[in-house]
Scaffold this active site. Sequence first.
Site: not given
Length: 699
Positions: A412, A433, A445, A483
């Site tokens: 992540s 991800h 992702e 993130n």
Amino acid sequence: MIDYQIDDGLCVLRLDSPPVNAISLALLAELRAAVRRAGSDPQARAIVITGGPSHFSAGADLADFRATRTAADAQRMARTFQEAFAELEDCEKPVLAALAGKVLGGALELALACHQRIAAEGSQFGMPEVKLGINPGAGGTQRLPRLVGLPAALGLLLWGQSISAPSALKIGLVDRVCPGEALLDTARELLASSPLRRKTRERTDMIQDRPANSASLAQAESTVAASRPEIIAPRTILTAVRTGVEDSFDAGLAAERDGFCQCMATRATQNKFYVFEALRQAAKIDLPDATAEPTIARVAVIGMGTMGTGIVQALITAAIPVVAFDENPAALERGVAKIRASLAGRVAQGKLSDARAAEILDRLTLATDLRQMAGADLVIEAVFEDLAVKRSTLSLAEEICSAESIIASNTSTISLDRLAEGMRHPQRLLGLHFFNPAQHMPLVEVIHREATPPGLAAALLRFAKRIGKKPIPVKNREGFLVNRLLIPYLKEAFWLLEAGVEPEPIDRAMVQFGFAMGPFVLIDMAGLDILVLTDAVLRGAFPHHGGPPEIAVRLVQQGHLGQKTGSGVYRYEKGSHQPQPNPVAAGIIAEVRQGRRSFASPMSEGEITERLVLRMVNEAFSVLEEGLCQRPSDLDVAMVLGTGLADFRGGVVKYASDLGLEHVRARLTALSADCGPRYAPGKLLENPQSLIPNPFFPS
Ligand code: 3HC
């Protein structure tokens, strides 16, 4: 666009405008002309309007909305639709809508103006306009209540949910349901046995009970009163419906047109359209020829923690056979029990049959021996977010699998470059991800490195689409897209705590902004330990992000990890997700504040919002400057899909663009003087005109 055929007295008008038979103003004009022609065609006794097998039509062509820049444009558009459908309803010959596949929005309004409606099994009906932030503009708010009554009409208009053909038959939306292949024969038979010319607008039988109407409207109004004020469509729908049933059909149409214009003028609606378009843009990825790609048939997932389990469920539900490995048999058991429970829940809700749930589970093989993964074309590593743990897992995977298999990490935050160090075939490592809960969240992702062969990235992008996800390609850099923005935002929330602001107003401000939950409720759910870990990764890569958030670090050190321990920033009763004030956290917060000589000091909602959202905005502009995604709107899509940020905000970049980039740069400069270099505006903001992501309605 309109295919005109006469066969034995029946004139069949077929909408033919792939891919979804969207009703553009040009198509509408052609349809109007075709109906006139059929009306005066001596060979035509009756008219059938039909479409394709999977789409009767997706409704008004959204491309036409792009040209709608003023209230007058919006008035003209709605009036054109209303007049065309009124003319259709007034046709001297019986007109029947033969419907199959999706019948949405303006297309359903077209069907409502026909004298009869039949539907193929499997068709779906809906008025999704409200989801785009508009009220229907082609008579739907008037004809639907007259045909199916207020409770059913309000259900469709206010919530935008689709209903099936049997449900449509039950409420009287369609007159008959038949197999798809018998659609035209059934139309012919019905027109021969009952060549009706029932005008929906003249019907009163379903709306004549005034007290019942008032009760339905009052109930809907009280529900709508609690909805977000930025999105006015539910209110304009109710106004148009009320005017139509209490005053007249024509007054209702005028109210519908006015509401349509008011909605189109709001920023919230414009942003919803922007996100709709951005989502479709994001799906357009230049992929190399598929023949150069490896096929992905068998997949192995390593690690049956929360993420691994969700990924496994997503894959087996999408018909992919999976070997799930965990060295801990208890983790495997827990994971499979969770999947079973989730599927059982869907069965109980009637969303899945028992047989299909069993079929899904049959695709899962549990493994405590890594060798069982040997035949996998794709291995997804979903172990703990720790560099050493991930590296050793990846090298084990390399030992077992063939040199051709793709290895994807569900990292992540950790850079793939760091993970690839020490791999024998580092070029085959990519990032995949998923977002928690992976079985539900649509975003994935797909992360590639400089050294990644394009064929491998393409294979993973296609694979993600195959399993029903919305993939966004991202270049490798710590935190990737979501993130990279979210962790600094969560960390900033802790710094506001240190500065003396209480958790509740911070959470309230962010819910008010458009997040489903505030930052502390979110981090309590995800785990404070995860924040501390992932922040350490980002801090290493971007030192200007500042030191660790001390309150979070202390909470973690003392075992207050959030919901999983019953205590984080908030306290949770056993079995409850309801946040309660937490005296332990309050004690830690007070200690840290004392050490920093800060005291409880309230902040206005506007100041909290600016501080937290501009932190994300600044990070977003760094991401764009680094060229990590294909387009600015991809980043907006990622934030909306990955964090649940309300689409009426348009995403973080669009929000900044709406604020005005000059203003954003000025506020970031001021905040950087107060709070530190993490707010210092980057190069991209030096020339603010250069980055405004395709606004739909430049006003
Ligand atoms: N207008 C123009 N284009 C549309 C469209 C529409 N209403 N609906 C879909 N499309 C386009 C998409 O942009 C996409 O184009 P692309 O291939 O160039 O990217 C293509 O059709 C296929 O769409 P999807 O990729 O979304 O295909 P799916 O099969 O996954 O979904 C769908 C099909 C369920 C029809 C979905 O596209 C959808 O929900 N569309 C929007 C439906 C809608 O909101 N209709 C109401 C319009 S507003 C209205 O009718 C106002 C009226 O009251 C006057």
